[in-house]
Write an enzyme that holds these catalytic residues in place. Sequence first.
Site, short mmCIF file in Angstrom:
data_model
loop_
_atom_site.label_atom_id
_atom_site.label_comp_id
_atom_site.label_asym_id
_atom_site.label_seq_id
_atom_site.Cartn_x
_atom_site.Cartn_y
_atom_site.Cartn_z
N VAL A 189 0.88 -1.17 0.00
CA VAL A 189 0.00 0.00 0.00
C VAL A 189 0.91 1.21 0.00
O VAL A 189 1.75 1.37 0.89
CB VAL A 189 -0.93 0.02 1.24
CG1 VAL A 189 -1.79 1.28 1.24
CG2 VAL A 189 -1.80 -1.22 1.28
N ASN A 392 21.45 -6.42 -13.19
CA ASN A 392 22.15 -7.36 -14.05
C ASN A 392 22.84 -6.68 -15.23
O ASN A 392 23.57 -5.74 -15.05
CB ASN A 392 21.20 -8.46 -14.51
CG ASN A 392 20.65 -9.25 -13.34
OD1 ASN A 392 21.38 -9.53 -12.40
ND2 ASN A 392 19.38 -9.57 -13.37
N GLY A 443 9.68 1.87 1.61
CA GLY A 443 9.26 2.64 2.78
C GLY A 443 10.31 3.63 3.26
O GLY A 443 11.38 3.80 2.65
#
Length: 498
Positions: A189, A392, A443
């Site tokens: 979220v 990568n 976050g």
Amino acid sequence: MSSHSHVSENASPEITEGDEKERNDSVTTAVEWVNESLNTMLRDLKPTDQCEIDKMLGEYFRKKVEEKEIQKEEEEEAAPLSCAPSAPSAPSGKKKAAKPGKKTSSTERTLPPAEPIEPVLCGSLAIGGTSLAVAKAGATINDIPLYLHIALLKYNQDSPKEMTLPRPMITLLNCEKFSPAKLKLVKEVMLIPPAQLSLRQGIERVLDIQKEVMRLLEPAGKVPSPQLADSKKGKAHNTGKKAPPPALKRVSHLGCLITGWDNLEQPLLLMQTACNNIGLELGTDMCLAINCAAHELMDYVKGKYEILTGTFKSPDEMVDMYVELINKFPSLIALVDPLRKEDRQQWNNICCALGSKCYLIAEDAATNISKIKIDQNMNVPLCSGVVLKYINQTKVSDLIEFTGLLDGQRHITILGSPDGESSDDSLVDLAVGLGARFIKLGGLSRGERVTKYNRLLAIEEELAKNRTLRSEANFEFPDFAEETQPGKEASDIIPPPE
């Protein structure tokens, strides 16, 4: 350079050990390439010749892939003959055959199988890492910040008079997917600060909301907060054994709280409650986004998505569910991976239904940027934009070329932080220099994520000081009307090469 490995916090010790060994082998091989052959190959070249050096890196990688294929063929030829007749195991992405006499719906019969996972060559981190190191050296030689150097490379040395900053998609909750009866559909979220706020103001506002969410999730005397226990299921869980608090007091590798819910609307209602409590209005003062990660939920036996434990929906039913959700929560302006990349028709349908109301973003479909750029037949669905990750063998030139294609098709670019993230903050400079619309960093906890937010704030201060910071327009959603007219084939986001 970020690892390609997917981080799974609930994996078994055997899987974790195998992933760790794979990462160690890849890093060891990459370091050998850098110290030996790449060191010799790139000596005396100018770091400002990014395009030429990236071509050399691409050719070097192509030869390594060919060597690996030859080695594999030789190993197969040398294998004992007794191994040859053994029946190959069925790919995990394909559905199992139905039992005789069992009825199967047309949806199940026509479900496209999952595309095979693209193999990652051991040591490929060296290519992306070297390309980025060359870009940093070029910026240092020219005595300019990395983001400006990237912008000059993208726009052929035309110095931009003004630059915009990507809006952060800040993850507030990572929803638990492994416990029984817990929400599976929503992986993240996220909150997106509105365009009228500066980045600093936006992040401060998100921190205020996060603080209120944590207060709401905090159990009062081991009893869940009343604001969250208003559903019938919530009341039922409070009878008999004590229910565990919604917040599991663990911080995800995404840098946010891990939590679990009983239905799709609960985390969105939680955000609504938190904003109301501190005098903010969702949709005006803060916008919502969710990462659905639908590709992780497909049950190939049933041919449906298991959005909750024991609750299954067909791809068409998923589209209807999202339409209902967006109508109920208009503050939800972005859905990331609402469907598998293989469900092309449903992507077309959801773009028709919701394209003018929110961003429909593909992340899983854009894992291998180099492959998408070269191969026009890659299965990239119709969407508002894609999340690009620098991992990568991806080179800086690949990002520049690919974002140029996206710009030409009026699709938005989001640069995303991979799971196996490091504390290097170059991703932010890449996002600013490439003109990405959003940046998805996770976050506001953990050093590898916080260092990037700090870099974003530092660039904002620098551009504001130099008076080269251009204010953003409000969120505008792409118009899919022309692409989905009757009689016209819905086009992919990547045009075929001329």
